[in-house]
Write an enzyme that holds these catalytic residues in place. Structure first.
Site, PDB file in Angstrom:
ATOM      1  N   HIS A 359       0.799  -1.235   0.000  1.00  0.00           N
ATOM      2  CA  HIS A 359       0.000   0.000   0.000  1.00  0.00           C
ATOM      3  C   HIS A 359       0.824   1.275   0.000  1.00  0.00           C
ATOM      4  O   HIS A 359       0.256   2.360   0.117  1.00  0.00           O
ATOM      5  CB  HIS A 359      -0.932   0.053   1.212  1.00  0.00           C
ATOM      6  N   LYS A 540      -8.575  13.702   4.348  1.00  0.00           N
ATOM      7  CA  LYS A 540      -7.631  12.585   4.385  1.00  0.00           C
ATOM      8  C   LYS A 540      -6.657  12.848   5.522  1.00  0.00           C
ATOM      9  O   LYS A 540      -6.636  13.943   6.085  1.00  0.00           O
ATOM     10  CB  LYS A 540      -6.884  12.453   3.054  1.00  0.00           C
ATOM     11  N   ARG A 541      -5.841  11.834   5.884  1.00  0.00           N
ATOM     12  CA  ARG A 541      -4.809  12.068   6.880  1.00  0.00           C
ATOM     13  C   ARG A 541      -3.931  13.248   6.457  1.00  0.00           C
ATOM     14  O   ARG A 541      -3.746  13.491   5.260  1.00  0.00           O
ATOM     15  CB  ARG A 541      -3.950  10.812   7.050  1.00  0.00           C
ATOM     16  N   LYS A 546       0.540  14.482   0.820  1.00  0.00           N
ATOM     17  CA  LYS A 546      -0.830  14.729   0.364  1.00  0.00           C
ATOM     18  C   LYS A 546      -1.062  16.215   0.082  1.00  0.00           C
ATOM     19  O   LYS A 546      -2.042  16.604  -0.512  1.00  0.00           O
ATOM     20  CB  LYS A 546      -1.841  14.205   1.385  1.00  0.00           C
ATOM     21  N   THR A 648      -8.730   6.441  -2.088  1.00  0.00           N
ATOM     22  CA  THR A 648     -10.063   5.880  -2.240  1.00  0.00           C
ATOM     23  C   THR A 648     -11.106   6.973  -2.008  1.00  0.00           C
ATOM     24  O   THR A 648     -12.214   6.878  -2.527  1.00  0.00           O
ATOM     25  CB  THR A 648     -10.302   4.722  -1.235  1.00  0.00           C
ATOM     26  N   LYS A 652     -14.849   7.923  -3.831  1.00  0.00           N
ATOM     27  CA  LYS A 652     -16.095   8.213  -3.101  1.00  0.00           C
ATOM     28  C   LYS A 652     -16.654   9.572  -3.522  1.00  0.00           C
ATOM     29  O   LYS A 652     -17.862   9.733  -3.733  1.00  0.00           O
ATOM     30  CB  LYS A 652     -15.847   8.222  -1.590  1.00  0.00           C
TER      31      LYS A 652
HETATM   32  C1  26V Z   1       1.665   2.258   7.812  1.00  0.00           C
HETATM   33  C2  26V Z   1       2.197   2.080   9.043  1.00  0.00           C
HETATM   34  C3  26V Z   1       3.626   2.082   9.177  1.00  0.00           C
HETATM   35  C4  26V Z   1       4.007   1.340  10.397  1.00  0.00           C
HETATM   36  C5  26V Z   1       3.295   1.835  11.594  1.00  0.00           C
HETATM   37  C6  26V Z   1       1.826   1.698  11.469  1.00  0.00           C
HETATM   38  C7  26V Z   1       1.342   1.935  10.122  1.00  0.00           C
HETATM   39  C8  26V Z   1      -0.011   1.947   9.934  1.00  0.00           C
HETATM   40  C9  26V Z   1      -0.522   2.132   8.697  1.00  0.00           C
HETATM   41  C10 26V Z   1       0.321   2.284   7.642  1.00  0.00           C
HETATM   42  C11 26V Z   1      -0.344   2.428   6.366  1.00  0.00           C
HETATM   43  C12 26V Z   1       0.404   3.081   5.303  1.00  0.00           C
HETATM   44  C13 26V Z   1      -0.115   2.586   4.053  1.00  0.00           C
HETATM   45  C14 26V Z   1      -1.454   3.156   3.672  1.00  0.00           C
HETATM   46  O1  26V Z   1      -2.355   3.454   4.419  1.00  0.00           O
HETATM   47  N1  26V Z   1      -1.604   3.269   2.422  1.00  0.00           N
HETATM   48  C15 26V Z   1      -2.796   3.760   1.810  1.00  0.00           C
HETATM   49  O2  26V Z   1      -3.541   2.642   1.384  1.00  0.00           O
HETATM   50  C16 26V Z   1      -4.737   3.004   0.734  1.00  0.00           C
HETATM   51  C17 26V Z   1      -5.467   1.725   0.420  1.00  0.00           C
HETATM   52  O3  26V Z   1      -4.750   0.972  -0.499  1.00  0.00           O
HETATM   53  C18 26V Z   1      -4.415   3.800  -0.498  1.00  0.00           C
HETATM   54  O4  26V Z   1      -5.614   4.195  -1.106  1.00  0.00           O
HETATM   55  C19 26V Z   1      -3.588   5.023  -0.151  1.00  0.00           C
HETATM   56  O5  26V Z   1      -3.191   5.693  -1.315  1.00  0.00           O
HETATM   57  C20 26V Z   1      -2.378   4.614   0.632  1.00  0.00           C
HETATM   58  O6  26V Z   1      -1.681   5.749   1.121  1.00  0.00           O
END
Ligand code: 26V
Length: 803
Positions: A359, A540-541, A546, A648, A652
């Site tokens: 992701h 978004k975050r 972003k 995403t 929406k």
């Molecule tokens: C990363 C990490 C890093 C380690 C610590 C905890 C933690 C928790 C969550 C994440 C997630 C990063 C990846 C993420 O959220 N990607 C997003 O995924 C979406 C679904 O595929 C996508 O639409 C977004 O573009 C993408 O940023």
């Protein structure tokens, strides 16, 4: 259905009202005189839940009978939000339920809004998992979601003087009747200790510490209630509730200490989605839920199959990012140490069963664990990972360094997941392409069949049908109801795109949504806005990539311009922001403060009036998204190209008729294809251009010097025009823009400004705007998560679905 007590669909609102009253009395234990709003909501939830349970059992029985391949979706996050309205709508009981509650004198909206959000996720990744659950049930695919039942979900965001403050979130403070605790389902999960080699490849791991993973199940009914899957979340419990001997010795607090330690594992969701900090507790969380899930699914498999070599034919396990990637080592370990297989055989079976979704390509977000930590917490797994690494090296003796699983004393979880999986996928066409060209370039060359693309999607049940009743009704009237489970049917709208009556109806629906959002915002933020202005939305975050900063710089530049030319025919705009920053992400928090400070200045300036307003309601979450998205005219998808894996929210918003202003990033590329370049506003550098500029070493000076508006805004920010109480407050932002503008805010500013002025003009041609908006809705068929799930089933899981 052959349950004697199975509760079927109520014949009318009276029958449902009776069922609610029954539950209020016998399940909640309240009279109508003493019941609070929450009591009524819980009573309604019980009444609805009764209708979900029997079909749920039916689905379970059917899978056992047919022995179809099952899918297990392992995800550290499930951002499911509220469940009541979703369940009611999926069962087709919306109108009936509203009438039933009105009969008790309860306001429908109020009772739905009383439900706390289950915020068991950070953002896109967790929400995607929730949409996929909905779609797996709707398309009739036997599946389980597996995750963690956090006591505290994502923190609540407040603003103190414009700064973000975090408060603990307590979604479980109230009863949560959607879940069923399965007291009989418990797995012992070990940590630490030592390993003794036994025979052949096998070993015996003697953990030092053990916690219990306790199962809580939530039914996930699909559309029409035809199929119901299960979301199983694990809660950490101590083996013993307290140490009686310590208690007897008078050490009352100490007696409970081991129990408290065990429970910390599922206490909180990590709120940082930018940098994995290598924290031991995080690794323990990951192993805890992964190990419990793998053991659970193996037990289910073994209960009705003889031969574990059949596992890849009957089971597909999806790893949602690397968070559950320790599954590779855990599955191999169990097959060797518990089921007597050789390493080679165990690895083959495991690799046939596991699949991995990536992701993010951002190097800092790719998980790595230090060898030392891994050897302390999971010594047996480390041995297995070393063996997998050696085997891969033997298979490809000339493999480049970048393909190593263990490197510089660290375990690279992305490489482990890649090597240990059958299929690896990216989440949009561009992202998958970049995976092949960047992070996984060398592994892709060694395993050219492994990477596939599955573009993300979102569920049209929650994201149109439930959250936007007015659009839903209009779509039903115009193209029939089939779109809810076959979103490609929205294509039929194209024929109505220039039809005046349809356009008027679309405008009216949006206008009403905007008016009700305006009321809500006035109540929650104190800022009044004109519902006839363009609602320009970025939700978004908060992340530098972003580029909320680009958006607010443009707003400040526009503010200057309006002040300089107050008489011009400005298109009135409301800029809406929503999003949380990770608590330790200082720059993101400073950007929040900047948005709030600039917003304050603009909103309080009588010379501006309704021409420009900035609103940033605190605590953006799933239910706030459900309010904002139906009211949006313009969708901001302005990440630095190459950095947003998919997005995403972009889908929406477009589904709800907003036009997109965006870079050629993530799924924006495919949205452009679907709606046509004339119906989307694309600007900025491409991913290849960004990379080339970075390679050369980007210097922002020429871009700032070439754009007077940009230069002026940066200087104003640096001189404290927006922070007179603390003129130096935003120095770090000025420094970043001038000296290390990694995210290319300055490089894209001019083209962003220009496209925004084109958008101002486009807004004035209301007919054409509505035509574009219609084409956007019509083109969103391929962004249904039903399509994503069917792609996974066909090309990744090789699993059948349907009824
Ligand atoms: C990363 C990490 C890093 C380690 C610590 C905890 C933690 C928790 C969550 C994440 C997630 C990063 C990846 C993420 O959220 N990607 C997003 O995924 C979406 C679904 O595929 C996508 O639409 C977004 O573009 C993408 O940023």
């Amino acid at each position: 259905m052959n349950f004697r007590h199975a509760v079927s669909r109520p014949a009318d609102a009276d029958e449902l009202a009776d069922a609610v009253l029954n539950h209020l009395t016998f399940s909640i234990g309240k009279t109508t005189d003493t019941a609070t709003l929450s009591d009524w909501r819980l009573a309604l939830t019980h009444a609805i839940r009764d209708m979900v349970v029997a079909p749920w059992f039916d689905s379970v029985r059917q899978v056992y009978k047919e022995d179809r391949k099952r899918v297990y979706y392992l995800s550290m996050e499930f951002l499911i939000g509220r469940l009541l309205e979703d369940a009611i709508d999926n069962l087709g009981l919306g109108e009936l339920a509203r009438h039933a509650m009105e009969k008790h004198g309860i306001d429908w909206r109020e009772v739905l809004d009383d439900e706390p959000d289950a915020a068991l996720g950070n953002g896109g990744l967790g929400r995607l998992a929730a949409c996929f659950l909905d779609s797996m049930s709707t398309v009739g695919l036997p599946a389980h979601g597996y995750g963690i039942r956090y006591d505290h979900g994502l923190f609540r965001q407040g603003f103190h003087d414009g700064w973000q403050v975090e408060e603990a979130e307590e979604w479980l403070r109230q009863a949560h009747p959607w879940e069923f605790q399965r007291r009989e389902v418990q797995h012992r999960i070990g940590f630490g200790g030592s390993v003794r080699t036994t025979e052949g490849d096998a070993a015996e791991w003697e953990p030092e510490e053990v916690v219990i993973a306790a199962a809580y199940d939530t039914p996930v009914p699909g559309w029409g209630g035809r199929w119901t899957n299960t979301l199983r979340l694990w809660s950490a419990k101590p083996e013993r509730l307290f140490e009686l001997d310590r208690f007897n010795r008078g050490d009352f607090v100490g007696a409970a200490a081991p129990a408290i330690l065990a429970q910390t594992i599922s206490r909180v969701l990590y709120p940082d989605d930018t940098t994995p900090q290598g924290k031991e507790l995080r690794l323990k969380q990951e192993y805890f839920f992964t190990a419990a899930s793998i053991r659970d699914l193996l037990r289910r498999f073994v209960s009705d199959h003889k031969d574990l070599r059949e596992l890849p034919n009957k089971v597909a396990i999806q790893l949602n990012d690397t968070h559950p990637a320790i599954a590779v080592a855990e599955l191999v370990r169990l097959l060797i140490d518990r089921h007597g297989m050789s390493f080679d055989e165990a690895f083959e079976i495991s690799r046939g069963t596991l699949h991995y979704t990536n992701h993010t390509l951002m190097p800092e977000a790719l998980e790595r664990w230090s060898w030392d930590l891994m050897s302390r917490v999971l010594p047996r797994h480390l041995q297995i990972i070393e063996k997998i690494n050696r085997r891969h090296e033997q298979e490809f003796p000339d493999r480049p360094e970048s393909t190593r699983i263990i490197d510089h004393g660290e375990i690279r979880m992305g490489n482990l997941a890649f090597v240990g999986s059958c299929k690896v996928n990216g989440v949009s066409a561009l992202h998958t392409d970049l995976m092949k060209r960047t992070v996984f370039k060398d592994l892709h060359e060694l395993h050219p069949e492994r990477i596939v693309n599955v573009t993300n999607g979102v569920t049209p049940r929650r994201w149109i049908n439930t959250c936007n009743g007015r659009l839903r009704d209009l779509l039903n009237e115009t193209v029939g109801e089939g779109w809810i489970t076959d979103l490609d049917k929205l294509e039929r709208l194209r024929g109505h795109a220039t039809q005046k009556s349809f356009q008027d109806a679309l405008w009216d629906a949006k206008r009403i949504n905007k008016a009700s959002l305006s009321n809500w915002m006035l109540e929650h933020t104190g800022v009044g806005v004109d519902p006839d202005a363009m609602f320009d939305v970025q939700i978004k975050r908060i992340h530098e990539y972003k580029r909320q900063l680009l958006n607010i710089l443009e707003a400040a530049a526009l503010y200057n311009e309006i002040r300089d030319n107050p008489g011009k025919d400005w298109t009135p705009r409301v800029k809406l922001f929503g999003g949380k920053a990770a608590p330790g992400y200082q720059q993101a928090k400073l950007i929040i403060k900047l948005i709030n400070d600039i917003g304050k200045k603009i909103n309080e300036d009588p010379a501006i009036g309704d021409k420009l307003k900035i609103v940033f309601p605190p605590n953006y979450n799933v239910s706030m998204a459900e309010r904002l998205i139906p009211a949006a005219d313009l969708s901001e998808q302005i990440s630095t190209a190459g950095m947003e894996a998919s997005g995403t929210g972009n889908m929406k918003l477009s589904m709800n008729g907003a036009l997109t202003v965006g870079t050629l990033d993530g799924a924006n590329v495919e949205i452009r294809e679907a709606v046509g370049p004339e119906n989307i506003f694309i600007f900025g550098k491409t991913a290849d251009e960004v990379n080339a500029m970075r390679d050369k070493g980007y210097d922002s000076r020429p871009a700032i010097e070439a754009d007077e508006r940009l230069a002026r805004v940066i200087t104003q920010i640096e001189r404290g025009v927006f922070s007179p109480d603390d003129p130096g407050r935003f120095r770090a932002i000025g420094d970043t823009l001038r000296h290390h503008d990694w995210f290319m805010v300055t490089a894209d500013f001019t083209s962003y400004w220009t496209v925004q002025r084109r958008i101002d003009d486009a807004w004035k041609d209301r007919r054409d705007w509505l035509r574009k908006s219609t084409i956007n809705i019509a083109g969103m068929g391929r962004f249904s998560s039903d399509r994503s799930i069917k792609n996974y089933a066909d090309y990744v899981w090789e699993a059948e679905y349907g009824f």
